[in-house]
Write an enzyme that holds these catalytic residues in place. Structure first.
Site, PDB file in Angstrom:
ATOM      1  N   ASP A 196       0.823  -1.215   0.000  1.00 27.27           N
ATOM      2  CA  ASP A 196       0.000   0.000   0.000  1.00 27.27           C
ATOM      3  C   ASP A 196       0.858   1.266   0.000  1.00 27.27           C
ATOM      4  O   ASP A 196       0.337   2.376  -0.085  1.00 27.27           O
ATOM      5  CB  ASP A 196      -1.033  -0.011   1.132  1.00 27.27           C
ATOM      6  CG  ASP A 196      -0.417   0.019   2.508  1.00 27.27           C
ATOM      7  OD1 ASP A 196       0.821  -0.101   2.621  1.00 27.27           O
ATOM      8  OD2 ASP A 196      -1.183   0.163   3.484  1.00 27.27           O
ATOM      9  N   SER A 197       2.191   1.101   0.034  1.00 27.72           N
ATOM     10  CA  SER A 197       3.074   2.258  -0.177  1.00 27.72           C
ATOM     11  C   SER A 197       2.813   2.870  -1.557  1.00 27.72           C
ATOM     12  O   SER A 197       3.172   4.020  -1.795  1.00 27.72           O
ATOM     13  CB  SER A 197       4.547   1.847  -0.059  1.00 27.72           C
ATOM     14  OG  SER A 197       4.851   0.822  -0.985  1.00 27.72           O
TER      15      SER A 197
ATOM     16  N   ASP B 227      -1.250  -6.019  -0.005  1.00 23.63           N
ATOM     17  CA  ASP B 227      -1.577  -5.414   1.293  1.00 23.63           C
ATOM     18  C   ASP B 227      -3.076  -5.205   1.435  1.00 23.63           C
ATOM     19  O   ASP B 227      -3.716  -4.696   0.506  1.00 23.63           O
ATOM     20  CB  ASP B 227      -0.938  -4.013   1.379  1.00 23.63           C
ATOM     21  CG  ASP B 227       0.306  -3.986   2.227  1.00 23.63           C
ATOM     22  OD1 ASP B 227       0.394  -4.759   3.205  1.00 23.63           O
ATOM     23  OD2 ASP B 227       1.195  -3.176   1.910  1.00 23.63           O
TER      24      ASP B 227
ATOM     25  N   LYS C 122      -1.194  -9.401   2.984  1.00 26.53           N
ATOM     26  CA  LYS C 122      -0.371  -8.928   4.102  1.00 26.53           C
ATOM     27  C   LYS C 122      -1.219  -7.957   4.902  1.00 26.53           C
ATOM     28  O   LYS C 122      -1.976  -7.172   4.325  1.00 26.53           O
ATOM     29  CB  LYS C 122       0.894  -8.240   3.584  1.00 26.53           C
ATOM     30  CG  LYS C 122       1.726  -7.575   4.689  1.00 26.53           C
ATOM     31  CD  LYS C 122       3.128  -7.235   4.220  1.00 26.53           C
ATOM     32  CE  LYS C 122       3.275  -5.876   3.589  1.00 26.53           C
ATOM     33  NZ  LYS C 122       2.847  -4.729   4.404  1.00 26.53           N
TER      34      LYS C 122
ATOM     35  N   GLU D 211      -1.087  -5.320   8.560  1.00 25.57           N
ATOM     36  CA  GLU D 211      -0.266  -4.719   9.605  1.00 25.57           C
ATOM     37  C   GLU D 211      -0.865  -4.979  10.980  1.00 25.57           C
ATOM     38  O   GLU D 211      -2.089  -4.911  11.147  1.00 25.57           O
ATOM     39  CB  GLU D 211      -0.156  -3.203   9.375  1.00 25.57           C
ATOM     40  CG  GLU D 211       0.572  -2.841   8.096  1.00 25.57           C
ATOM     41  CD  GLU D 211       0.733  -1.332   7.900  1.00 25.57           C
ATOM     42  OE1 GLU D 211       0.434  -0.553   8.838  1.00 25.57           O
ATOM     43  OE2 GLU D 211       1.165  -0.948   6.800  1.00 25.57           O
TER      44      GLU D 211
ATOM     45  N   GLU E 273       9.615  -4.128   9.949  1.00 19.13           N
ATOM     46  CA  GLU E 273       9.975  -2.828   9.359  1.00 19.13           C
ATOM     47  C   GLU E 273      10.558  -1.888  10.414  1.00 19.13           C
ATOM     48  O   GLU E 273       9.956  -1.683  11.482  1.00 19.13           O
ATOM     49  CB  GLU E 273       8.738  -2.180   8.703  1.00 19.13           C
ATOM     50  CG  GLU E 273       9.075  -0.813   8.100  1.00 19.13           C
ATOM     51  CD  GLU E 273       8.052  -0.269   7.124  1.00 19.13           C
ATOM     52  OE1 GLU E 273       7.048  -0.949   6.839  1.00 19.13           O
ATOM     53  OE2 GLU E 273       8.283   0.857   6.639  1.00 19.13           O
TER      54      GLU E 273
HETATM   55  O1  KIV Z   1       3.517  -1.119   1.417  1.00 17.15           O
HETATM   56  C1  KIV Z   1       4.686  -1.512   1.364  1.00 17.15           C
HETATM   57  O2  KIV Z   1       5.443  -1.236   0.422  1.00 17.15           O
HETATM   58  C2  KIV Z   1       5.182  -2.309   2.469  1.00 17.15           C
HETATM   59  C3  KIV Z   1       6.654  -2.550   2.536  1.00 17.15           C
HETATM   60  C4  KIV Z   1       7.300  -1.373   3.167  1.00 17.15           C
HETATM   61  C5  KIV Z   1       6.971  -3.793   3.277  1.00 17.15           C
HETATM   62  O3  KIV Z   1       4.426  -2.716   3.304  1.00 17.15           O
END
Ligand code: KIV
Length: 245
Positions: free
Chosen positions: A60-61, A99, A129, A131, A198
């Site tokens: 989600d970055s 994510d 994934k 968090e 992270e």
């Molecule tokens: O969203 C993302 O790119 C991430 C990485 C920093 C692991 O979660």
């Protein structure tokens, strides 16, 4: 590059068999480093594939590096589905992880299951994934129980950057480090098949890695994790609003 990857005359990657969760488990057991890189669209997905990376993360970055939002929080499930589908069209061999966006999984395990199934069914994701640590254990258990592989993510959790006071290294005090270890153990116990660490001091990440029986994938967490993940735009110098350590 994993052993099953073939190279052409010039050394470039030409073909590779599909990376599955079994490949990742086998690499971990053999002590082979696991590589993961983010992608957000068809060409960046192809780059991850052609580079011979083991896992591709539709992270989600992308909210910040591809869409220009100030944080990852505004990203919606619909936007993420759109990006994941595009990556999946370009990225064939790596194991594809996506994510769960902020707000799509925290309210209840049922909502988290529903969101996860959409990514598997509508966007060709192979794992999700999410968090969070101990407080997310019940949710991770529900998702894994219906057959969706889960990658955990602890330490600096960008979706909570407001509560953390920004993008800061986590686990600097003994108390915080102990909490991180308990988070990692809870996420593993709930069924996550690997865990992203992270922005954690290298010694703490190494200790957590030794205590777990699933791989850790580090970003800003030193060299002793089982693997490393990079945000593609950061690795290529394409994001300059700030430079991660
Ligand atoms: O969203 C993302 O790119 C991430 C990485 C920093 C692991 O979660």
């Amino acid at each position: 590059m994993t052993p099953q990857q073939k190279t052409g005359a010039g050394g470039g990657a030409v073909a590779r068999s599909k990376v599955t969760i079994k490949t990742i488990n086998r690499m971990y057991k053999n002590g082979e480093p696991i590589s993961m890189m983010t992608a957000q669209d068809y060409p960046s997905g192809m780059m991850v594939d052609r580079a011979g990376i083991d896992m591709c993360l539709v992270g989600d970055s992308l909210a910040m590096v591809a869409l220009g939002y100030d944080s990852t929080n505004p990203l919606t499930v619909e936007e993420m589905l759109h990006h994941c589908r595009a990556v999946a069209r370009g990225c064939k061999s790596p194991f594809l992880v996506v994510d769960l966006p902020y707000g799509s999984f925290e309210v209840s395990p049922e909502e988290a299951v529903r969101a996860s199934m959409r990514f598997m069914k509508e966007a060709n994701a192979e794992a999700i994934k999410l968090e969070g640590g101990q407080e997310m254990a019940a949710t991770i258990e529900r998702i894994t129980r219906i057959g969706v592989p889960v990658v955990g993510h602890i330490g600096l959790t960008p979706q909570r950057q407001s509560a953390l006071g920004g993008f800061r290294v986590q686990g600097k005090t003994a108390k915080q480090a102990e909490r991180l270890l308990q988070d990692a153990l809870a996420v593993q116990e709930a069924g996550a098949f690997c865990i992203v660490l992270e922005a954690i001091p290298p010694q703490i990440a190494a200790y957590i890695t030794r205590r777990l029986s699933v791989p850790t994938i580090g970003i800003g967490a030193g060299a002793q994790c089982s693997g490393q993940v990079l945000v593609q735009n950061d690795a290529l110098g394409l994001f300059d609003r700030f430079v991660p350590k």
